[in-house]
Write a protein that holds these residues in place. Structure first.
Motif, PDB file in Angstrom:
ATOM      1  N   THR A 166      39.295  25.930  30.187  1.00  0.00           N
ATOM      2  CA  THR A 166      38.919  26.376  31.522  1.00  0.00           C
ATOM      3  C   THR A 166      38.454  25.212  32.367  1.00  0.00           C
ATOM      4  O   THR A 166      38.382  25.310  33.575  1.00  0.00           O
ATOM      5  CB  THR A 166      37.775  27.399  31.450  1.00  0.00           C
ATOM      6  OG1 THR A 166      36.644  26.758  30.879  1.00  0.00           O
ATOM      7  CG2 THR A 166      38.179  28.591  30.628  1.00  0.00           C
ATOM      8  N   GLY A 167      38.138  24.127  31.704  1.00  0.00           N
ATOM      9  CA  GLY A 167      37.709  22.963  32.443  1.00  0.00           C
ATOM     10  C   GLY A 167      36.344  23.109  33.060  1.00  0.00           C
ATOM     11  O   GLY A 167      35.909  22.303  33.859  1.00  0.00           O
ATOM     12  N   GLU A 168      35.675  24.147  32.663  1.00  0.00           N
ATOM     13  CA  GLU A 168      34.385  24.400  33.288  1.00  0.00           C
ATOM     14  C   GLU A 168      33.312  24.476  32.222  1.00  0.00           C
ATOM     15  O   GLU A 168      33.512  25.065  31.170  1.00  0.00           O
ATOM     16  CB  GLU A 168      34.409  25.747  34.032  1.00  0.00           C
ATOM     17  CG  GLU A 168      35.439  25.821  35.140  1.00  0.00           C
ATOM     18  CD  GLU A 168      35.005  25.056  36.354  1.00  0.00           C
ATOM     19  OE1 GLU A 168      33.876  24.556  36.365  1.00  0.00           O
ATOM     20  OE2 GLU A 168      35.805  24.947  37.296  1.00  0.00           O
ATOM     21  N   PRO A 169      32.208  23.887  32.490  1.00  0.00           N
ATOM     22  CA  PRO A 169      31.096  24.121  31.591  1.00  0.00           C
ATOM     23  C   PRO A 169      30.577  25.529  31.786  1.00  0.00           C
ATOM     24  O   PRO A 169      30.770  26.137  32.839  1.00  0.00           O
ATOM     25  CB  PRO A 169      30.062  23.082  32.037  1.00  0.00           C
ATOM     26  CG  PRO A 169      30.372  22.847  33.475  1.00  0.00           C
ATOM     27  CD  PRO A 169      31.851  23.048  33.622  1.00  0.00           C
ATOM     28  N   VAL A 170      29.964  26.030  30.779  1.00  0.00           N
ATOM     29  CA  VAL A 170      29.411  27.376  30.883  1.00  0.00           C
ATOM     30  C   VAL A 170      27.949  27.294  31.241  1.00  0.00           C
ATOM     31  O   VAL A 170      27.168  26.713  30.510  1.00  0.00           O
ATOM     32  CB  VAL A 170      29.557  28.120  29.543  1.00  0.00           C
ATOM     33  CG1 VAL A 170      28.950  29.495  29.647  1.00  0.00           C
ATOM     34  CG2 VAL A 170      31.009  28.207  29.161  1.00  0.00           C
ATOM     35  N   PRO A 171      27.590  27.829  32.347  1.00  0.00           N
ATOM     36  CA  PRO A 171      26.176  27.835  32.672  1.00  0.00           C
ATOM     37  C   PRO A 171      25.456  28.902  31.867  1.00  0.00           C
ATOM     38  O   PRO A 171      26.029  29.503  30.984  1.00  0.00           O
ATOM     39  CB  PRO A 171      26.166  28.152  34.162  1.00  0.00           C
ATOM     40  CG  PRO A 171      27.448  28.829  34.419  1.00  0.00           C
ATOM     41  CD  PRO A 171      28.403  28.464  33.342  1.00  0.00           C
ATOM     42  N   ALA A 172      24.235  29.093  32.217  1.00  0.00           N
ATOM     43  CA  ALA A 172      23.444  30.067  31.482  1.00  0.00           C
ATOM     44  C   ALA A 172      24.213  31.357  31.345  1.00  0.00           C
ATOM     45  O   ALA A 172      24.845  31.840  32.267  1.00  0.00           O
ATOM     46  CB  ALA A 172      22.130  30.318  32.204  1.00  0.00           C
ATOM     47  N   LEU A 173      24.172  31.912  30.166  1.00  0.00           N
ATOM     48  CA  LEU A 173      25.063  33.017  29.858  1.00  0.00           C
ATOM     49  C   LEU A 173      24.359  34.357  29.852  1.00  0.00           C
ATOM     50  O   LEU A 173      24.852  35.314  29.301  1.00  0.00           O
ATOM     51  CB  LEU A 173      25.684  32.769  28.484  1.00  0.00           C
ATOM     52  CG  LEU A 173      26.556  31.515  28.430  1.00  0.00           C
ATOM     53  CD1 LEU A 173      26.927  31.193  26.994  1.00  0.00           C
ATOM     54  CD2 LEU A 173      27.802  31.715  29.251  1.00  0.00           C
ATOM     55  N   THR A 174      23.234  34.404  30.445  1.00  0.00           N
ATOM     56  CA  THR A 174      22.490  35.644  30.369  1.00  0.00           C
ATOM     57  C   THR A 174      22.940  36.633  31.437  1.00  0.00           C
ATOM     58  O   THR A 174      23.559  36.288  32.421  1.00  0.00           O
ATOM     59  CB  THR A 174      20.998  35.386  30.580  1.00  0.00           C
ATOM     60  OG1 THR A 174      20.856  34.679  31.796  1.00  0.00           O
ATOM     61  CG2 THR A 174      20.446  34.571  29.447  1.00  0.00           C
ATOM     62  N   ASN A 175      22.620  37.875  31.177  1.00  0.00           N
ATOM     63  CA  ASN A 175      22.789  38.924  32.167  1.00  0.00           C
ATOM     64  C   ASN A 175      24.211  39.104  32.655  1.00  0.00           C
ATOM     65  O   ASN A 175      24.455  39.378  33.805  1.00  0.00           O
ATOM     66  CB  ASN A 175      21.901  38.666  33.390  1.00  0.00           C
ATOM     67  CG  ASN A 175      20.470  38.955  33.074  1.00  0.00           C
ATOM     68  OD1 ASN A 175      20.201  39.600  32.077  1.00  0.00           O
ATOM     69  ND2 ASN A 175      19.577  38.504  33.896  1.00  0.00           N
ATOM     70  N   ALA A 217      24.899  44.802  42.909  1.00  0.00           N
ATOM     71  CA  ALA A 217      24.350  45.708  41.902  1.00  0.00           C
ATOM     72  C   ALA A 217      23.075  45.169  41.270  1.00  0.00           C
ATOM     73  O   ALA A 217      22.410  45.874  40.517  1.00  0.00           O
ATOM     74  CB  ALA A 217      25.398  45.963  40.817  1.00  0.00           C
ATOM     75  N   GLY A 218      22.761  43.911  41.566  1.00  0.00           N
ATOM     76  CA  GLY A 218      21.530  43.351  41.041  1.00  0.00           C
ATOM     77  C   GLY A 218      21.685  42.592  39.741  1.00  0.00           C
ATOM     78  O   GLY A 218      20.695  42.211  39.123  1.00  0.00           O
ATOM     79  N   TRP A 219      22.925  42.326  39.337  1.00  0.00           N
ATOM     80  CA  TRP A 219      23.111  41.562  38.102  1.00  0.00           C
ATOM     81  C   TRP A 219      22.842  40.086  38.317  1.00  0.00           C
ATOM     82  O   TRP A 219      22.556  39.358  37.368  1.00  0.00           O
ATOM     83  CB  TRP A 219      24.527  41.759  37.556  1.00  0.00           C
ATOM     84  CG  TRP A 219      24.731  43.123  37.011  1.00  0.00           C
ATOM     85  CD1 TRP A 219      25.459  44.135  37.564  1.00  0.00           C
ATOM     86  CD2 TRP A 219      24.163  43.651  35.818  1.00  0.00           C
ATOM     87  NE1 TRP A 219      25.386  45.248  36.784  1.00  0.00           N
ATOM     88  CE2 TRP A 219      24.601  44.987  35.705  1.00  0.00           C
ATOM     89  CE3 TRP A 219      23.325  43.123  34.831  1.00  0.00           C
ATOM     90  CZ2 TRP A 219      24.213  45.793  34.646  1.00  0.00           C
ATOM     91  CZ3 TRP A 219      22.952  43.937  33.769  1.00  0.00           C
ATOM     92  CH2 TRP A 219      23.398  45.253  33.687  1.00  0.00           C
ATOM     93  N   SER A 220      22.990  39.622  39.532  1.00  0.00           N
ATOM     94  CA  SER A 220      22.626  38.243  39.800  1.00  0.00           C
ATOM     95  C   SER A 220      21.808  38.197  41.076  1.00  0.00           C
ATOM     96  O   SER A 220      21.896  39.089  41.928  1.00  0.00           O
ATOM     97  CB  SER A 220      23.868  37.352  39.920  1.00  0.00           C
ATOM     98  OG  SER A 220      24.534  37.582  41.139  1.00  0.00           O
ATOM     99  N   ILE A 221      21.027  37.141  41.177  1.00  0.00           N
ATOM    100  CA  ILE A 221      20.187  36.932  42.352  1.00  0.00           C
ATOM    101  C   ILE A 221      20.428  35.507  42.824  1.00  0.00           C
ATOM    102  O   ILE A 221      20.156  34.555  42.086  1.00  0.00           O
ATOM    103  CB  ILE A 221      18.695  37.139  42.024  1.00  0.00           C
ATOM    104  CG1 ILE A 221      18.463  38.566  41.513  1.00  0.00           C
ATOM    105  CG2 ILE A 221      17.832  36.850  43.238  1.00  0.00           C
ATOM    106  CD1 ILE A 221      17.070  38.805  40.977  1.00  0.00           C
ATOM    107  N   GLY A 222      20.977  35.374  44.008  1.00  0.00           N
ATOM    108  CA  GLY A 222      21.260  34.045  44.525  1.00  0.00           C
ATOM    109  C   GLY A 222      22.220  33.267  43.649  1.00  0.00           C
ATOM    110  O   GLY A 222      22.116  32.049  43.526  1.00  0.00           O
ATOM    111  N   GLY A 223      23.128  33.963  43.033  1.00  0.00           N
ATOM    112  CA  GLY A 223      24.122  33.308  42.201  1.00  0.00           C
ATOM    113  C   GLY A 223      23.662  33.022  40.792  1.00  0.00           C
ATOM    114  O   GLY A 223      24.421  32.526  39.963  1.00  0.00           O
ATOM    115  N   VAL A 224      22.413  33.359  40.508  1.00  0.00           N
ATOM    116  CA  VAL A 224      21.869  33.111  39.174  1.00  0.00           C
ATOM    117  C   VAL A 224      21.676  34.464  38.494  1.00  0.00           C
ATOM    118  O   VAL A 224      21.222  35.416  39.122  1.00  0.00           O
ATOM    119  CB  VAL A 224      20.522  32.378  39.278  1.00  0.00           C
ATOM    120  CG1 VAL A 224      19.900  32.194  37.903  1.00  0.00           C
ATOM    121  CG2 VAL A 224      20.717  31.051  39.978  1.00  0.00           C
TER     122      VAL A 224
END
Lengths: 121, 997
Positions: free
Chosen positions: B8-17, B925-932
């Motif tokens: 994918t060429g992308e690092p995986v950021p925090a994987l929560t939620n 839906a509230g799964w992320s806030i400000g992209g996090v």
């Protein structure tokens, strides 16, 4: 047919297409019709001038997806109109005109504007 | 076709939620015997990847814990743990006080799966980690456990991960690292009749498999050495030559569970002999015992430079070159490369909950959370940290299609190949089972085992079009041969192991409805790009009822089959009969040919060990012995003596819930007994047992720190070894690896008449009413009126388009009117073409969203097999030729959609132009806030309506949404299709795209 079944009132064209054939001056046109009263769709094919036989096709897909089904097809060898049988509105429907017989133009490479379909509706 | 991998060429950021990741799928990994390995691509650390965040130190006072030289140490440890994101590798360096960071995430988005599992070793140079990873569910399928895992090499410094092999064995000894940068992988070929092993040599530095050799027989615990390759075959230490031929070198004492080469001092072997673990060294043609310890507290690890270490309570017999000792009072997971840190336990939060909480929506909050317990060997100081999976290179192995597409219109499948072979269809609005809560399952089992599951289901229950019925009238309970009943805990444990107590698919939480759980409906073993209806399994629902569920079968009526698919209670009634049949198969043999446990009384839980074994891998009847070389009984794969299970294992889940990380270390029946002893837990956020423990006998074994915790009398490893199957402790199992290893006879684990066995304990007695479902999401039946829109033109009708055109199929119980328009889905690219059948594989329906139904799939930009387009076409309240302005409002479900770039295409009519509006489902839906990702572990998302903007619309207007989009690195990629409302606003000002309703 739609008129006989009481579907004509309130029916309207949802979307249409025009073929581009450099051999003729009056281009073939197709319209996809919808009747809310009958919850039915059909195609109306108008061929005012033609150089080669031309085919009109009405395609459907199951409402939640699947493989295309050819609901109606005819090949005109002379000028005139053709109205397809009606199909259930609830599924996906598109109408095509083509010089390619029974082949769905969307599944083939469009060639010189001789083949066209409406969007799926 | 060879599989290939993509980066994918992308690092995986925090994987929560991440919403989708709490889902798990019944289907698992790539085919048995799938063609091999090839290095194709790898996960590079992205150029822009930020430096890894400083890892919190494992020890608050590292000088004291690690000694003062820790800052200059190059010691490092790599370990792994799996969750629904994939198999994560974690690294800790002593110079960072052993603070943990994520090294890489290994996964395959080609596979619809639940949690992953795996194993990792580090090569002798310390530069490369070699990992084998697979969906945990592979442990339930002998074929997949034998040859259904993936393998990758990971650079320990950069995290660069390279896929090196597909279709390798999921076993405790795989992969195997040695003193240099070579590693070995095994692939177990064959079945109960014959077995061989492929041995793959991995050049870790080159990131590829350099050689594959086939070895006759079951090779376990391979070990690469500087002078060749070694392993255990038929109880012997063997050397494997370049052509795969083996030469016996010696017979190690006991049952080997570890072989590790040193750089230059020989091969170390460790095994269990009686109550002892013995470590032996092979050198100069002979084996010498070098150390001993308790059978379950001595382990062997390789270290950097080809030095070995014994961890545990080792009594070493003199100085042994290149062999050290690290004391420990328990089994550990791994050891650092220089031996300064012991990783005692690593378990993901999801695994703890899978033991504990199989069907809660807490998983998205848990994904990426890992609990690690370590101990510094210098000081003995112990520390437990919960670490969070962070940015790291991600290897996403794409398996591709192994099914050639026949010629024809764009390689379309032939019509016969398009016809599903499982009798009850998937993605059918008429087939939407309710996901029960665990108490309902226990109630149903408690009733079923005693023939009392006669709750009345009304006609058209769950809108499935069925007549009224009662589960155990529809499926009368079979009689056990010899009488008696199935202990409720045995049935519950099997349901826990098979489906985590799920009737509906893994995508559906308790209280929701959705597609039924169907094992391998497409015959693709989880590969989303494959359909092979000739290979379907058709195991339906909570009990994975398979028999009679294929098209053309006459075992069941259509009503019975649909009830099995839709109703968990009916499924339990039918599934229990299958278990009874397994018991009866053995119990109905003539006494001379019977197989049974203890006193053969079904009252006792332990006596079901063999039936559970047969439930997973079958029973070969005596009557068919002529077809089986004169053999009958249960097969070899699930025999506890099989060396594919480590000889030093404690009973499943008895010591630690971390066992759930590695289910493949235990035979199936051992796992069933483990689930009886340690019931799955339920509840959110507080967990409790999903079902009752059994009632133990007065003399049932006792264990635990105080010795007062009662457990089952579980058979020993060699309880199913005798002359009838050529199996013995002396030969380390059965050396034949064929039907000669099948076992029949009588085995003993406890004297049930002397109160050494356990029996069922019912929570729900006779006459207890069916519990109401404990919903994760409260049902939201609020009707959209448009009244909140102050600009509404009340002279015209509001149109609400539902996602089922026949709204009578909505089955959560909300009042609902007719859909004022139509919703259609088109699949594949081009739509309806040859790829259309494939696009259905990753399309799902669940009882989320407005009134309880949505469709959803996942973003996929490049694969035409996955293209899904949903269209909402309203019947607008317009006269011919009339145009009017409308606010278009989309419903965002609380769960089931989290794509952060869902772009709606608004077609305004036959002659008007088009417009777009992009919605971030995750934010809405509230799964992320400000992209996090939302850090609140209690967050469950919320239903809401969101404006797509105001538009002048004419007849023929339409809104569309597709899953064509950019792959989102945070994994917010679930594209949901929920209801759409068209609110006329006349000349009033309209709302803008993304405005809240």
């Amino acid at each position: 047919m739609a008129a006989q079944q009481g579907c004509q009132t309130g029916a309207y064209v949802v979307v249409g297409f025009t073929l581009k054939d450099q051999n003729v001056t009056k281009q073939t046109h197709g319209d996809l019709w919808y009747s809310p009263a009958c919850r039915a769709m059909w195609g109306d094919f108008n061929v005012p001038e033609l150089m080669y036989p031309i085919t009109g096709q009405l395609w459907t897909q199951p409402e939640y997806g699947g493989v295309n089904r050819l609901a109606a097809s005819t090949t005109l060898v002379d000028t005139g109109n053709w109205t397809t049988p009606m199909v259930d509105w609830q599924q996906s429907v598109k109408f095509c005109g083509s010089h390619k017989g029974g082949i769905d133009p969307d599944m083939d490479l469009p060639s010189q504007g001789y083949n066209a379909c409406t969007a799926w509706r | 076709m060879r599989p290939h991998s993509v980066n994918t060429g992308e690092p995986v950021p925090a994987l929560t939620n991440k919403w989708r990741r709490w889902v798990a799928a019944v289907t698992v990994l790539s085919a048995v015997g799938t063609q091999l390995s090839m290095p194709a691509a790898s996960a590079e650390p992205a150029a822009s990847q930020p430096a890894r965040p400083p890892a919190p130190a494992a020890f608050t006072a590292p000088d004291e814990a690690l000694g003062r030289s820790w800052r200059t140490s190059d010691d490092v440890v790599v370990t792994g743990a799996g969750d629904t994101e994939g198999y994560h590798l974690y690294v800790a360096r002593e110079k960072d006080a052993f603070g943990w960071s994520t090294l890489a995430t290994l996964t395959s988005s080609s596979i619809a799966v639940g949690p992953w599992t795996g194993a990792v070793c580090v090569t002798g140079s310390g530069r490369y980690a070699v990992a084998v990873f697979a969906p945990k569910k592979a442990a339930n399928e002998p074929g997949l456990a034998r040859a259904g895992a993936l393998a990758a090499v990971v650079d320990v410094t950069t995290g660069k991960a390279t896929h090196v092999a597909t279709g390798v064995e999921l076993a405790y000894f795989n992969p195997a690292c040695g003193p240099d940068d070579r590693a070995l992988l095994t692939r177990s070929l064959g079945d109960d009749f014959a077995q061989s092993t492929e041995l793959l040599t991995v050049d870790a530095a080159a990131g590829r498999v350099t050689r594959t050799r086939r070895i006759a027989g079951q090779l376990t615990t391979p070990a690469p050495a500087t002078d060749g390759d070694y392993g255990i075959l038929g109880g012997h230490l063997v050397r494997i030559d370049d052509r795969g031929r083996t030469a016996r070198l010696a017979r190690p004492a006991g049952n080997t569970f570890g072989v590790q080469a040193t750089a230059g001092s020989g091969i170390d072997v460790i095994g269990v002999q009686g109550q002892q673990a013995l470590a032996q060294r092979f050198r100069a043609g002979r084996l010498t015992t070098v150390a001993s310890g308790p059978w379950d507290q001595l382990q062997l690890f390789g270290q950097r430079g080809g030095r070995n270490v014994l961890v545990g309570q080792a009594q070493v017999r003199g100085a042994v070159p290149e062999l050290g000792v690290v004391p420990a009072d328990r089994k550990v997971r791994t050891l650092s490369e220089s031996g300064h840190l012991v990783v005692e336990e690593i378990v993901t939060q999801q695994s703890m909950r899978s033991v504990g909480q199989p069907l809660s929506p807490a998983d998205p909050a848990d994904a990426g959370d890992v609990r690690v317990t370590v101990r510094a060997t210098v000081s003995g100081e112990q520390a437990t940290r919960t670490i969070r999976t962070t940015r790291a290179p991600r290897l996403d192995v794409e398996l591709g299609s192994s099914t050639p597409k026949p010629a024809g219109a764009r390689g379309a499948l032939a019509s016969a190949e398009l016809t599903p072979t499982c009798a009850v269809p998937r993605n059918d609005p008429k087939v939407q089972p309710l996901q029960p809560s665990p108490d309902m399952v226990e109630w149903a089992v408690d009733q079923a085992v005693h023939g009392r599951l006669t709750v009345s289901r009304p006609a058209n229950y769950l809108k499935a079009g069925l007549p009224a019925y009662q589960p155990q009238v529809l499926f009368p309970r079979r009689q056990l041969a010899g009488g008696g009943t199935v202990p409720a805990q045995v049935m519950l444990a099997i349901l826990a192991q098979e489906t985590n107590l799920s009737q509906a698919s893994w995508h559906v939480v308790p209280g929701d409805t959705g597609n039924p759980l169907i094992a391998s409906y497409y015959g693709n073993e989880g590969n989303l790009d494959v359909i092979d209806y000739s290979k379907t399994d058709c195991g339906y629902g909570i009990g994975q009822v398979t028999d009679g569920m294929r098209v053309g079968s006459t075992v069941f009526t259509d009503t019975q089959r649909r009830a099995i698919a839709v109703d968990y209670a009916a499924n339990i009634a039918a599934g229990m009969n299958i278990l009874i049949e397994k018991w009866n198969q053995m119990a109905s043999e003539l006494s001379a040919h019977q197989s049974y446990m203890n006193n053969n009384d079904p009252t006792w839980v332990e006596n079901w060990f063999l039936a559970a074994w047969a439930y997973n891998s079958g029973y070969y009847p005596y009557a068919n012995r002529d077809k089986n070389n004169g053999r009958w009984g249960v097969g070899w794969f699930n025999n506890p003596a099989n060396p594919r299970y480590p000889a030093n294992r404690a009973p499943f889940l008895r010591l630690t819930m971390a066992d759930a990380e590695r289910p493949n270390d235990w035979a199936y029946a051992e796992r069933i007994m483990g689930w009886v002893e340690s019931p799955q837990l339920k509840g959110f956020p507080v967990m409790s047992a999903a079902y009752a423990e059994p009632t133990y006998g007065a003399n049932s074994p006792r264990t635990g720190p105080q010795g007062n915790e009662q457990v089952l009398s579980i058979p020993g490893r060699y309880a199913f070894c005798s002359t009838v199957n050529n199996c013995s402790q002396a030969t380390n199992g059965c050396p034949a690896d064929s039907e000669l290893c099948w076992w029949h006879g009588v085995a003993h684990s406890g004297n049930c008449l002397q109160a050494e066995c356990a029996k069922e304990k019912l929570t729900f007695g006779s006459g207890t009413a069916e519990p109401g479902v404990k919903r994760i999401y409260e049902r939201n039946c609020e009707t959209f009126t448009g009244d909140k829109n102050g600009n509404r033109d009340t002279s015209k009708r509001i149109s609400v388009v539902y996602t089922l055109n026949d709204t009578g199929q909505y089955n959560l119980g909300c009042s609902i009117g007719a859909s004022d328009g139509k919703f259609t889905i088109r699949r594949g690219l081009p739509a309806g073409g040859s790829t259309a059948p494939y696009a259905e594989v990753d399309l799902h329906q669940i009882g989320a969203g407005y009134k309880g139904h949505i469709w959803y799939t996942y973003v996929n930009q490049s694969n035409p097999n996955r293209r899904i387009v949903g269209s909402w076409t309203p019947n607008l309240d317009l006269a011919p030729g009339e145009r009017a302005r409308y606010d278009i409002v989309a419903h965002v479900p609380s769960h089931g959609a989290d794509h952060d770039g869902a772009e709606y295409l608004i077609t305004r009519g036959a002659v008007l132009g088009q417009a777009t509006c992009a919605i971030n489902f995750a934010e809405e839906a509230g799964w992320s806030i400000g992209g996090v990702p939302n850090p609140n572990p209690a967050n469950l998302g919320e239903d809401k309506w969101v404006y797509l903007g105001s538009y002048e619309l004419g007849r023929g207007a339409q809104v569309q949404l597709s899953n064509y989009g950019t792959e989102i690195v945070r994994g917010f990629d679930a594209v949901g299709f929920d209801a759409m409302a068209f609110v006329p606003i006349g000349t009033n000002p309209g709302h803008s795209c993304k405005d809240d309703y």
